[in-house]
Design a protein around this motif. Structure first.
Motif, PDB file in Angstrom:
ATOM      1  N   ARG A 675      -8.064  -0.745  -9.287  1.00  0.00           N
ATOM      2  CA  ARG A 675      -7.259   0.463  -9.196  1.00  0.00           C
ATOM      3  C   ARG A 675      -7.855   1.417  -8.153  1.00  0.00           C
ATOM      4  O   ARG A 675      -7.840   2.637  -8.319  1.00  0.00           O
ATOM      5  CB  ARG A 675      -7.199   1.167 -10.557  1.00  0.00           C
ATOM      6  CG  ARG A 675      -6.330   0.474 -11.575  1.00  0.00           C
ATOM      7  CD  ARG A 675      -4.881   0.496 -11.149  1.00  0.00           C
ATOM      8  NE  ARG A 675      -4.019  -0.111 -12.158  1.00  0.00           N
ATOM      9  CZ  ARG A 675      -2.706  -0.239 -12.009  1.00  0.00           C
ATOM     10  NH1 ARG A 675      -2.146   0.204 -10.890  1.00  0.00           N
ATOM     11  NH2 ARG A 675      -1.981  -0.798 -12.943  1.00  0.00           N
ATOM     12  N   GLY A 676      -8.385   0.819  -7.088  1.00  0.00           N
ATOM     13  CA  GLY A 676      -9.004   1.615  -6.049  1.00  0.00           C
ATOM     14  C   GLY A 676      -7.987   2.209  -5.103  1.00  0.00           C
ATOM     15  O   GLY A 676      -6.770   2.188  -5.345  1.00  0.00           O
ATOM     16  N   PRO A 677      -8.441   2.679  -3.933  1.00  0.00           N
ATOM     17  CA  PRO A 677      -7.531   3.316  -2.969  1.00  0.00           C
ATOM     18  C   PRO A 677      -6.631   2.327  -2.239  1.00  0.00           C
ATOM     19  O   PRO A 677      -5.734   2.745  -1.504  1.00  0.00           O
ATOM     20  CB  PRO A 677      -8.494   4.019  -2.006  1.00  0.00           C
ATOM     21  CG  PRO A 677      -9.746   3.214  -2.076  1.00  0.00           C
ATOM     22  CD  PRO A 677      -9.856   2.741  -3.486  1.00  0.00           C
ATOM     23  N   GLY A 678      -6.867   1.022  -2.398  1.00  0.00           N
ATOM     24  CA  GLY A 678      -6.061   0.031  -1.679  1.00  0.00           C
ATOM     25  C   GLY A 678      -6.582  -0.239  -0.281  1.00  0.00           C
ATOM     26  O   GLY A 678      -7.617   0.298   0.133  1.00  0.00           O
ATOM     27  N   ILE A 679      -5.860  -1.091   0.456  1.00  0.00           N
ATOM     28  CA  ILE A 679      -6.276  -1.515   1.803  1.00  0.00           C
ATOM     29  C   ILE A 679      -5.216  -1.082   2.795  1.00  0.00           C
ATOM     30  O   ILE A 679      -4.008  -1.257   2.568  1.00  0.00           O
ATOM     31  CB  ILE A 679      -6.471  -3.042   1.871  1.00  0.00           C
ATOM     32  CG1 ILE A 679      -7.560  -3.464   0.863  1.00  0.00           C
ATOM     33  CG2 ILE A 679      -6.852  -3.488   3.265  1.00  0.00           C
ATOM     34  CD1 ILE A 679      -7.711  -4.959   0.746  1.00  0.00           C
ATOM     35  N   ASP A 680      -5.653  -0.495   3.892  1.00  0.00           N
ATOM     36  CA  ASP A 680      -4.742  -0.089   4.954  1.00  0.00           C
ATOM     37  C   ASP A 680      -4.023  -1.330   5.498  1.00  0.00           C
ATOM     38  O   ASP A 680      -4.674  -2.336   5.821  1.00  0.00           O
ATOM     39  CB  ASP A 680      -5.540   0.594   6.067  1.00  0.00           C
ATOM     40  CG  ASP A 680      -4.616   1.230   7.108  1.00  0.00           C
ATOM     41  OD1 ASP A 680      -3.404   0.948   7.078  1.00  0.00           O
ATOM     42  OD2 ASP A 680      -5.124   2.005   7.934  1.00  0.00           O
ATOM     43  N   PRO A 681      -2.669  -1.310   5.601  1.00  0.00           N
ATOM     44  CA  PRO A 681      -1.943  -2.487   6.136  1.00  0.00           C
ATOM     45  C   PRO A 681      -2.446  -2.923   7.503  1.00  0.00           C
ATOM     46  O   PRO A 681      -2.377  -4.105   7.835  1.00  0.00           O
ATOM     47  CB  PRO A 681      -0.485  -2.007   6.191  1.00  0.00           C
ATOM     48  CG  PRO A 681      -0.401  -0.930   5.144  1.00  0.00           C
ATOM     49  CD  PRO A 681      -1.746  -0.246   5.157  1.00  0.00           C
ATOM     50  N   GLU A 721      -0.865  -5.775  -2.169  1.00  0.00           N
ATOM     51  CA  GLU A 721      -0.895  -4.402  -2.664  1.00  0.00           C
ATOM     52  C   GLU A 721      -0.481  -4.405  -4.135  1.00  0.00           C
ATOM     53  O   GLU A 721       0.498  -5.067  -4.508  1.00  0.00           O
ATOM     54  CB  GLU A 721       0.048  -3.531  -1.838  1.00  0.00           C
ATOM     55  CG  GLU A 721       0.027  -2.072  -2.260  1.00  0.00           C
ATOM     56  CD  GLU A 721       0.967  -1.227  -1.419  1.00  0.00           C
ATOM     57  OE1 GLU A 721       1.086  -0.024  -1.688  1.00  0.00           O
ATOM     58  OE2 GLU A 721       1.587  -1.804  -0.492  1.00  0.00           O
ATOM     59  N   ARG A 722      -1.227  -3.690  -4.962  1.00  0.00           N
ATOM     60  CA  ARG A 722      -0.950  -3.666  -6.406  1.00  0.00           C
ATOM     61  C   ARG A 722      -0.036  -2.485  -6.736  1.00  0.00           C
ATOM     62  O   ARG A 722      -0.229  -1.374  -6.243  1.00  0.00           O
ATOM     63  CB  ARG A 722      -2.254  -3.545  -7.188  1.00  0.00           C
ATOM     64  CG  ARG A 722      -2.063  -3.649  -8.692  1.00  0.00           C
ATOM     65  CD  ARG A 722      -3.375  -3.554  -9.410  1.00  0.00           C
ATOM     66  NE  ARG A 722      -3.223  -3.734 -10.841  1.00  0.00           N
ATOM     67  CZ  ARG A 722      -4.213  -3.655 -11.727  1.00  0.00           C
ATOM     68  NH1 ARG A 722      -5.451  -3.389 -11.296  1.00  0.00           N
ATOM     69  NH2 ARG A 722      -3.975  -3.826 -13.006  1.00  0.00           N
ATOM     70  N   ALA A 723       0.969  -2.800  -7.566  1.00  0.00           N
ATOM     71  CA  ALA A 723       1.882  -1.733  -7.985  1.00  0.00           C
ATOM     72  C   ALA A 723       1.106  -0.674  -8.759  1.00  0.00           C
ATOM     73  O   ALA A 723       0.333  -0.992  -9.670  1.00  0.00           O
ATOM     74  CB  ALA A 723       2.999  -2.308  -8.839  1.00  0.00           C
ATOM     75  N   GLY A 724       1.299   0.606  -8.448  1.00  0.00           N
ATOM     76  CA  GLY A 724       0.580   1.692  -9.111  1.00  0.00           C
ATOM     77  C   GLY A 724      -0.724   2.035  -8.439  1.00  0.00           C
ATOM     78  O   GLY A 724      -1.469   2.882  -8.950  1.00  0.00           O
ATOM     79  N   GLY A 725      -1.052   1.349  -7.324  1.00  0.00           N
ATOM     80  CA  GLY A 725      -2.277   1.639  -6.604  1.00  0.00           C
ATOM     81  C   GLY A 725      -3.317   0.554  -6.770  1.00  0.00           C
ATOM     82  O   GLY A 725      -3.435  -0.072  -7.814  1.00  0.00           O
ATOM     83  N   GLY A 726      -4.078   0.315  -5.732  1.00  0.00           N
ATOM     84  CA  GLY A 726      -5.110  -0.695  -5.789  1.00  0.00           C
ATOM     85  C   GLY A 726      -4.717  -1.970  -5.036  1.00  0.00           C
ATOM     86  O   GLY A 726      -3.710  -2.015  -4.322  1.00  0.00           O
TER      87      GLY A 726
END
Length: 740
Positions: A675-681, A721-726
């Motif tokens: 549930r981190g900030p995710g990865i820039d595309p 990309e994870r739904a809800g962030g992460g």
């Protein structure tokens, strides 16, 4: 004396009649042979005429000038003009009718295998063919002639004409031949096939037959003389004495009839001579007859058309001739001198002539002795064919071949063509000869590559090189079965791959050593629990033993618990050692649940340190894989550790690590989600590259090593990309066994 004179007179008369009859038999035999030869030539010319008409149809069909409607129109016109043609058709290479006039014209042929085979052969190999005689419903004995339609090197079927043998005799046997002879066809077993008039043809001294080709197959044209034989004289002396006067008149009448027959034969000979002259004038090859000194005696129309000169201006001229090209005059003079010496090779001479308008053209000349009717050598006959277009085509073909060879030799890949049966090397380029050390004049040999239909990489043990080899079956220029092999030198690429693999293995070891430092703290935490339990059990046992308050069964149970905690500590240390130890990949059956348990035990310390909540969706724990367990543990550990580190800056309540195992159509998916900030595309495509990292102190090799391990197991590793962030990192591995 009168009696003697009478006897002598009668003897002389009998001898005279006998000699007359013998001469008459010889003359009739000669006339019979001459007429049969003429008639056979006339019938054969008609059959060849039909074949030439089929050839015209085939040429128009290949050029695209013949449609189905046009075929029917021309077939109807030809059959109305030639009564002997009863059916026409266009067949494919299997003998099946494409067009036919009348409808179903080829069905009677298809019921006769011996007749169908030549038609199929003509459509398959591109050569004219004829069939043996066979019965055609409603017509009687017939033969079929087939002429192929050839376009380039491809045969597009054959045009077939069915010819009635009876109609051929009825139409083209003149009345004067039919009046004198019974004419017909007999097969190889001497049986009558067709005759005019229709009755069996006897094989007698008054008959003569000659081979009739086309169609061949033992078919012969036979003629039987219809005149009656000489009367049988049972009482020669009595009847000679009684009918001397009648015999004298008879002999005069026989002589007159003989003269009439000679006149008819001379007229037939004249017609045959005219026919031969017409045939000669219709030839496309030039014919030139010279005497033994080189003086021109005769030139046919084709030769006069070649040189653009009238026959009168050629007759009587001697070398050098006006049609010799000035630049090739010396060559022409040498050739004609060799012809006069009788030195004419079987393959002829190549010469260059010129036409009256100055245009040059090339000819192929063949020469043979000219023998007259008395067997004397009176000169030479030369036949010549215009080969200008043929030579131009050969030169164009040669130039095309040179361009092909230049392109082939310019390729970096080794190319070779080998015979599929003998393995003989038919063609190779320069790269192939240099790679396998054959040389330009090296011996032809079998290609030292893989088995038929093989491909992939091949190692040359002699040269020490690696090749990427592709092979497929194809047809050679002579339609034989061959292998086409293309071998590309991939030695440098394989060496680079090996170096990359070795570097990846070193980096994996380095990554495990780095991870070892991070695991050290978790190791202390994990060992504290079993060590504390051992200490507690030991102290309790000592106190109980000292007070005498413990039984043997209770002591045994306590000792078993101490041993269990010792095994647990040893298992923790062994797992850490296997994880860090450098070794070659080793596949073995491993249970997914056990693998996940080991990884979770390694991640226990960072999970507790950073207050990360673990969510497990273990839907495929009982599945077994054939894999390197330690390598997969390293992949999951790296992905889990990256996920934990990605959530350090998040709120403690939002820190959630999800580990999921699931089955999907023959694949096992291991999902690690955070549930981190995710990865820039923009960074997704670069994420798995070596030395690329988003961490301040990272090496950039973790994800690259993970993908290398997964691909080593024929699997895939990607990020979503994870739904809800992460982010969600997915490891997909095949369930079935696959070659590594």
């Amino acid at each position: 004396m009168p009696n003697l004179a009478l006897i002598c007179f009668l003897a002389v008369g009998v001898a005279l009649l006998w000699f007359i009859r013998a001469n008459e038999r010889d003359a009739q035999r000669d006339a019979l042979i001459e007429d049969v030869l003429w008639q056979e030539q006339a019938l054969r010319n008609e059959v060849l005429g039909r074949q030439r008409q089929l050839e015209a149809l085939a040429h128009d069909y290949v050029r695209g000038d013949l449609s189905e409607g046009a075929f029917y129109g021309r077939a109807a016109s030809l059959m109305s003009a030639s009564a002997e043609v009863v059916a026409m058709a266009l067949s494919n290479e299997y003998g099946e009718a494409v067009w036919s006039y009348p409808e179903q014209a080829l069905e009677p042929l298809q019921r006769v295998p011996a007749a169908m085979e030549p038609v199929q052969r003509a459509g398959r190999i591109g050569l004219p063919a004829s069939t043996p005689p066979f019965d055609y419903p409603g017509v009687g004995p017939v033969v079929a002639i087939a002429f192929p339609a050839v376009q380039g090197n491809q045969t597009r079927g054959a045009f077939v004409a069915v010819i009635s043998l009876k109609s051929l005799l009825q139409t083209y046997v003149p009345w004067w031949i039919a009046k004198r002879y019974q004419l017909g066809f007999v097969d190889i077993e001497r049986r009558t096939v067709a005759a005019r008039p229709e009755q069996p043809l006897p094989d007698s001294p008054q008959s003569y037959d000659i081979a009739f080709d086309p169609p061949g197959y033992g078919l012969r044209l036979r003629a039987v003389a219809l005149q009656g034989g000489w009367p049988v004289w049972r009482h020669a002396l009595y009847w000679l004495l009684a009918a001397l006067s009648g015999l004298m008149v008879w002999s005069l009448w026989v002589l007159k009839r003989h003269m009439r027959e000679r006149l008819v034969a001379e007229r037939a000979l004249l017609r045959e001579t005219n026919m031969r002259r017409a045939m000669e004038d219709s030839l496309v090859s030039g014919i030139l007859a010279t005497d033994r000194e080189g003086r021109i005696l005769h030139a046919n129309r084709a030769f006069c058309r070649m040189v653009g000169t009238e026959p009168e201006s050629l007759l009587g001229s001697k070398p050098p001739f006006d049609f010799w090209s000035p630049e090739a005059a010396a060559r022409c003079e040498q050739v004609f001198a060799a012809i006069l010496r009788g030195e004419s090779p079987a393959n002829g001479f190549s010469l260059r002539f010129r036409r009256r308008n100055g245009e040059r053209f090339d000819v192929r000349l063949y020469s043979s002795p000219l023998i007259d009717g008395e067997g004397r050598h009176t000169g030479w006959v030369s036949s010549m064919t215009d080969v200008t277009e043929l030579r131009r085509e050969r030169e164009a073909l040669k130039a095309s071949h040179e361009r092909f060879v230049a392109v082939l030799n310019g390729l970096d890949a080794a190319v070779a063509v080998t015979d599929r049966k003998s393995g003989e090397l038919l063609l190779s380029n320069r790269t192939f000869r240099e790679a396998f050390r054959l040389g330009d004049d090296g011996p032809l040999c079998a290609l030292p590559l893989r088995q038929p239909d093989a491909g992939g990489e091949w190692h040359d043990t002699i040269g020490g090189r690696w090749y990427q080899h592709h092979r497929r079956a194809t047809l050679w220029v002579d339609q034989s079965q061959v292998w086409l092999d293309i071998a590309t030198d991939v030695t440098e690429r394989k060496l680079a791959i090996d170096r990359e693999r070795q570097q990846a293995e070193k980096l994996q070891q380095t990554a495990r050593l780095i991870a070892m430092g991070e695991i050290a703290s978790s190791l202390a935490h994990e060992l504290n629990q079993p060590l504390a339990a051992i200490s507690s059990y030991s102290t309790a046992c000592r106190n109980l033993v000292a007070n005498g308050q413990i039984t043997a069964e209770e002591l045994d149970g306590a000792l078993e618990k101490i041993a269990e905690q010792s095994r647990r500590a040893a298992a923790i240390i062994r797992g850490i050692r296997e994880f860090v130890q450098k070794r070659e990949p080793k596949r073995s059956p491993c249970r997914i649940g056990d693998l996940v348990d080991t990884v979770l035990s390694l991640l226990a310390a960072p999970l507790n340190r950073y207050y990360v909540r673990l969510v497990e969706l273990r839907l495929a724990d009982d599945v077994e894989l054939s894999a390197d367990r330690v390598m997969l543990e390293q992949v999951l550990f790296n992905l889990g550790k990256n996920a934990i580190e990605a959530m350090i800056d998040s709120e403690p309540g939002d820190r959630e690590l999800t580990l999921e195992t699931r089955l999907r159509e023959g694949w096992l998916d291991l999902v690690v989600a955070d549930r981190g900030p995710g990865i820039d595309p923009a960074d997704v495509d670069k994420l798995f590259r070596p030395f690329y990292t988003t961490k301040a102190e990272g090496m950039g090799m973790g994800l690259n090593i993970c993908r290398t391990i997964v691909e080593h197991h024929q699997g895939r590793l990607w990020v979503e990309e994870r739904a809800g962030g992460g982010s969600r990192f997915i490891v997909s591995l095949p369930l079935g066994p696959r070659e590594c």
